[in-house]
Write an enzyme that holds these catalytic residues in place. Sequence first.
Site, PDB file in Angstrom:
ATOM      1  N   HIS A  44     -24.306  -4.634  41.669  1.00 59.13           N
ATOM      2  CA  HIS A  44     -24.270  -5.229  43.007  1.00 59.13           C
ATOM      3  C   HIS A  44     -23.424  -6.505  43.056  1.00 59.13           C
ATOM      4  O   HIS A  44     -23.192  -7.052  44.142  1.00 59.13           O
ATOM      5  CB  HIS A  44     -25.693  -5.531  43.471  1.00 59.13           C
ATOM      6  CG  HIS A  44     -25.832  -5.577  44.956  1.00 59.13           C
ATOM      7  ND1 HIS A  44     -24.796  -5.308  45.821  1.00 59.13           N
ATOM      8  CD2 HIS A  44     -26.897  -5.880  45.756  1.00 59.13           C
ATOM      9  CE1 HIS A  44     -25.202  -5.435  47.067  1.00 59.13           C
ATOM     10  NE2 HIS A  44     -26.477  -5.789  47.051  1.00 59.13           N
ATOM     11  N   THR A  68     -24.079  11.523  34.400  1.00 60.22           N
ATOM     12  CA  THR A  68     -25.169  11.960  33.533  1.00 60.22           C
ATOM     13  C   THR A  68     -25.983  13.035  34.233  1.00 60.22           C
ATOM     14  O   THR A  68     -26.452  12.848  35.356  1.00 60.22           O
ATOM     15  CB  THR A  68     -26.079  10.778  33.128  1.00 60.22           C
ATOM     16  OG1 THR A  68     -27.191  11.275  32.382  1.00 60.22           O
ATOM     17  CG2 THR A  68     -26.589  10.010  34.336  1.00 60.22           C
TER      18      THR A  68
END
Length: 619
Positions: A589, A533
């Site tokens: 994560h 992005t």
Amino acid sequence: MSESVVLPALGESVTEGTVTRWLKNVGDSVEVDEPLLEVSTDKVDTEIPSPVAGVVEEILVQEDETAEVGAVLAKVGDGNGSGDSEPAGDSAAPAAEAAPEQEQAQPSQHQQQSEPEPQSQAASTSGGDGASSSGDSQSVVLPSLGESITEGTVTRWLKSVGDSVEVDEPLLEVSTDKVDTEVPSPIAGVVQEILVQEDDTVEVGGELARIGSGAPASSSDSAPSAEDTNSAGEAQPKADAQQEAAPQQQEAPQQEAPQQEAPQQEAPSAPASAGAAGYEKPAPSDEQADSAPKAPAASSPAAEAPVASSAEPSDSNAGYVTPIVRKLAHEHNVDLSSVTGSGVGGRIRKEDVLAAAERASSAQTAPSAAPAQAAAAPEVSELRGTSQKMSRLRKVIAERAVASLQSTAQLTTVVEVDVTRIAQLRQAKKDEFLQKSGSKLSFLPFFALAAAEALRTYPIINATVDGDSITYPSTENISIAVDTERGLLTPVLRDAGSKNLSEISGEIADLAARTRDNKLTPDELSGGTFTLTNTGSRGALFDTPLVFLPQVAILGTGAVVKKPVVISGPEGDSIAVRSTVYLALSYDHRIVDGADAARFLTQVRERLEGGQFEANLGI
């Protein structure tokens, strides 16, 4: 006789839609394919065209209310409930009674000069059902629109029975659960039969229409009807209506020339005002048709001039105007009535609005040169002080964003990169690159190439999670975030690791343009394994982008800025002006550790700072 307007199937996963705006009110006239209302879903905001011509008799679903697919939205009839057109195909007599109404709905047919039999006239009033009798017709079927697409909904026919169509000319619009697209005609000819009506759903391979080489029999029915009705005293209103709709016939008797001279200018205004470009004037009623030829005869030529001039703007901007084009015109202060559409059938496209805005800006350059010192007043949004419901697409994005945050453990790592060497390479090669590749050499292709190479080295950043399993794709399919009027969409740059800068630049430009024009196929919006992005395109230094499942990482690229930087060299430290950019990697994560993210970003940074991309230019 009234007909129901129902909410069509707007995609396989779409079950309902919200009425955002009615374009017609009860009592308004509406033509076939003329936009009737706007509906918002979780995929797209779209206009629902009227499947029939007539008068809006009842609105059943109000604005801001939600209706399920198949629910009746409104009822459209002939205004008196007579239903005269239903038995028109049985005999010539009912056809003569229905002729004035048919002449209002299809005024262009009065320009024909042929002399069909009364049975042909009956076929015309029945809506062209008999036009499929030609033996050389060929079928038009719904093509495959993507690997996962099995059906589509016809949202709008761009051609009607009797219309000519060329090879590859858009024939109809079809909506799927991924994208709205146009289906081109595979052959040239005349539309003889439409087999799937608007708002109906058809499977891939299903027959949509039939096209032949000859014009349908109903295309030339109404011209001789004036001669028939002139000999019958009870059909005088029909003759009056035809005199208004077809005054340009050159075979009229000489003694009638003074009376027909005035309606010649007035006739085009009736069908033009009933088109999609102007909703103020409905099609003329029977009473208007009776009185129209008499009024101009008593008026002076000076009074007739405004009538003729008012038809010109209606013709110039006639056609289907999408919400995106309408909003773009509002943002650029462009009057759509002054824009000539370059699309099929005179439809106004986004490029027409932008061109009109550029012309207006150029025209104002000279007068505004003197007070150039004055600061331009900031634009005030029309949304200021209002309250509006979220669109369906915005609701879906919100739900998915919250679900992603609730089901994943996300964090962001940021590095600063010196891209001075890339900036120098761009400056040296940009003209040659544009000439040979046809696309501009921006920073984004460099970021995409460096990221794709690092994904090959660290495939955990390119992985997906499925329960307690981790899947490592064999290709690097990078989703490119594109800002559109409907919301944020992510078309996919496939197998980016095997492409050079010329290929990446060209494909990104093509994907972005077709995303904003809503021209993507469903497959081009799915299958991404990693997202890129470019938040720096709006001047942001960096942000913390959000990972969307099932992907596990997204790379945000900030604005490239020049600033003083401490440089270490053989002679010690020095300060120099360098081009720098922040790269922010957000990741899940649960499977990606901070060390994995740091190693990935380090490889990307070293590749960019090295600046050795001449061999990858592809020119």
